[in-house]
Design an enzyme around this catalytic site. Structure first.
Site, PDB file in Angstrom:
ATOM      1  CG  ASP A  78      -2.911   0.936   0.994  1.00  0.00           C
ATOM      2  OD1 ASP A  78      -2.726   0.598   0.447  1.00  0.00           O
ATOM      3  OD2 ASP A  78      -1.872   1.669   1.361  1.00  0.00           O
ATOM      4  CB  ILE A  79       0.626   4.299  -2.404  1.00  0.00           C
ATOM      5  CG1 ILE A  79       2.012   4.957  -2.430  1.00  0.00           C
ATOM      6  CG2 ILE A  79      -0.774   5.386  -2.041  1.00  0.00           C
ATOM      7  CD1 ILE A  79       1.687   5.692  -4.378  1.00  0.00           C
ATOM      8  CG  ASN A 114     -11.884  -0.288   4.022  1.00  0.00           C
ATOM      9  OD1 ASN A 114     -12.929  -0.597   4.679  1.00  0.00           O
ATOM     10  ND2 ASN A 114     -10.875  -0.131   3.691  1.00  0.00           N
ATOM     11  N   GLY A 128     -15.705   2.771   3.610  1.00  0.00           N
ATOM     12  CA  GLY A 128     -14.736   3.693   3.513  1.00  0.00           C
ATOM     13  C   GLY A 128     -13.222   3.374   1.970  1.00  0.00           C
ATOM     14  CD  GLN A 129     -14.923  -0.439  -2.579  1.00  0.00           C
ATOM     15  OE1 GLN A 129     -16.011  -0.532  -3.090  1.00  0.00           O
ATOM     16  NE2 GLN A 129     -14.284  -0.950  -4.010  1.00  0.00           N
ATOM     17  CG  HIS A 146      -8.407  -2.828  -2.447  1.00  0.00           C
ATOM     18  ND1 HIS A 146      -9.692  -2.049  -2.986  1.00  0.00           N
ATOM     19  CD2 HIS A 146      -8.200  -2.510  -1.486  1.00  0.00           C
ATOM     20  CE1 HIS A 146     -10.143  -1.286  -2.439  1.00  0.00           C
ATOM     21  NE2 HIS A 146      -9.562  -0.709  -0.808  1.00  0.00           N
ATOM     22  CG  LEU A 147      -8.067  -9.491   2.019  1.00  0.00           C
ATOM     23  CD1 LEU A 147      -8.930 -10.648   2.301  1.00  0.00           C
ATOM     24  CD2 LEU A 147      -6.333  -9.825   2.214  1.00  0.00           C
ATOM     25  CG  HIS A 148      -6.646  -2.813   2.900  1.00  0.00           C
ATOM     26  ND1 HIS A 148      -5.993  -1.902   2.716  1.00  0.00           N
ATOM     27  CD2 HIS A 148      -7.567  -2.371   2.385  1.00  0.00           C
ATOM     28  CE1 HIS A 148      -7.019  -0.711   2.358  1.00  0.00           C
ATOM     29  NE2 HIS A 148      -7.657  -1.259   2.017  1.00  0.00           N
TER      30      HIS A 148
HETATM   31  P1  5GP Z   1      -9.719   1.587   0.664  1.00  0.00           P
HETATM   32  O1  5GP Z   1      -9.751   2.577   0.871  1.00  0.00           O
HETATM   33  O2  5GP Z   1     -10.597   2.141  -0.939  1.00  0.00           O
HETATM   34  O3  5GP Z   1      -9.817   0.232   1.102  1.00  0.00           O
HETATM   35  O4  5GP Z   1      -8.095   1.216   0.440  1.00  0.00           O
HETATM   36  C1  5GP Z   1      -7.765   1.920  -1.121  1.00  0.00           C
HETATM   37  C2  5GP Z   1      -6.171   1.518  -0.563  1.00  0.00           C
HETATM   38  O5  5GP Z   1      -5.217   2.205  -2.209  1.00  0.00           O
HETATM   39  C3  5GP Z   1      -5.348   2.782  -0.035  1.00  0.00           C
HETATM   40  O6  5GP Z   1      -5.044   2.205   1.376  1.00  0.00           O
HETATM   41  C4  5GP Z   1      -4.346   3.257  -1.153  1.00  0.00           C
HETATM   42  O7  5GP Z   1      -3.483   4.106   0.495  1.00  0.00           O
HETATM   43  C5  5GP Z   1      -4.185   2.713  -1.247  1.00  0.00           C
HETATM   44  N1  5GP Z   1      -3.629   3.416  -2.676  1.00  0.00           N
HETATM   45  C6  5GP Z   1      -4.165   3.813  -3.823  1.00  0.00           C
HETATM   46  N2  5GP Z   1      -3.984   4.484  -4.715  1.00  0.00           N
HETATM   47  C7  5GP Z   1      -2.647   4.235  -4.489  1.00  0.00           C
HETATM   48  C8  5GP Z   1      -1.526   3.490  -5.418  1.00  0.00           C
HETATM   49  O8  5GP Z   1      -1.101   4.417  -6.190  1.00  0.00           O
HETATM   50  N3  5GP Z   1       0.252   2.912  -5.321  1.00  0.00           N
HETATM   51  C9  5GP Z   1      -0.987   2.018  -4.150  1.00  0.00           C
HETATM   52  N4  5GP Z   1       0.176   0.961  -3.908  1.00  0.00           N
HETATM   53  N5  5GP Z   1      -1.515   2.196  -3.586  1.00  0.00           N
HETATM   54  C10 5GP Z   1      -3.198   2.930  -3.278  1.00  0.00           C
END
Ligand code: 5GP
Ligand code: ZN
Length: 115
Positions: free
Chosen positions: A31-32, A88, A94-95, A101-103
């Site tokens: 994750d970035i 999410n 909070g998506q 995606h699975l964190h």
């Molecule tokens: P969500 O909030 O949809 O569950 O999670 C999206 C995740 O994607 C966040 O934790 C965010 O930091 C990560 N993310 C968003 N843009 C990028 C990107 O360009 N590269 C990477 N590696 N992660 C990203």
């Protein structure tokens, strides 16, 4: 592949990422903006916009995402102290990126309940 999807572009290498695992069905990357010492995203290479978009034909794929997460958790040494998997979904969930995606979160004690 969805043309305007950030994670599809990451899978294709059009946007760089730090790869953790790849096969035909599943991709995992750092994750970035990590929320924990280990924060890895596991995604299907097939574009599904969220967990609700999955159906019976995706049963093996969903299992593979979880088993890949387990393999990564083991490799990263998270198994002993534990970790958290999060999917999410939608506005209240909070998506922010609409590619399933699975964190994997680990490496510190995580709060519960979430905010
Ligand atoms: P969500 O909030 O949809 O569950 O999670 C999206 C995740 O994607 C966040 O934790 C965010 O930091 C990560 N993310 C968003 N843009 C990028 C990107 O360009 N590269 C990477 N590696 N992660 C990203
Ligand atoms: Zn996508």
């Amino acid at each position: 592949m969805s043309e305007d999807c950030l994670f599809c572009k990451i899978i294709d290498g059009k946007i760089p990422s730090t790869e953790v695992y790849r096969d035909d069905d599943v991709f995992a990357f750092e994750d970035i903006n990590p929320a924990a010492p280990t924060h890895i995203l596991v995604i299907p290479t097939k574009h599904l916009k969220d967990i609700k978009a999955a159906n019976k034909e995706d049963r093996d794929l969903l299992g593979k995402i979880l088993l890949t997460a387990n393999q990564i958790s083991n490799e990263r040494g998270l198994a002993h102290d534990g970790f958290r998997y999060v999917i999410n979904t939608g506005k209240h969930g909070g998506q922010t990126v609409y590619h399933l995606h699975l964190h994997i979160l680990g490496g510190r004690s995580l709060n519960w309940p979430p905010g």
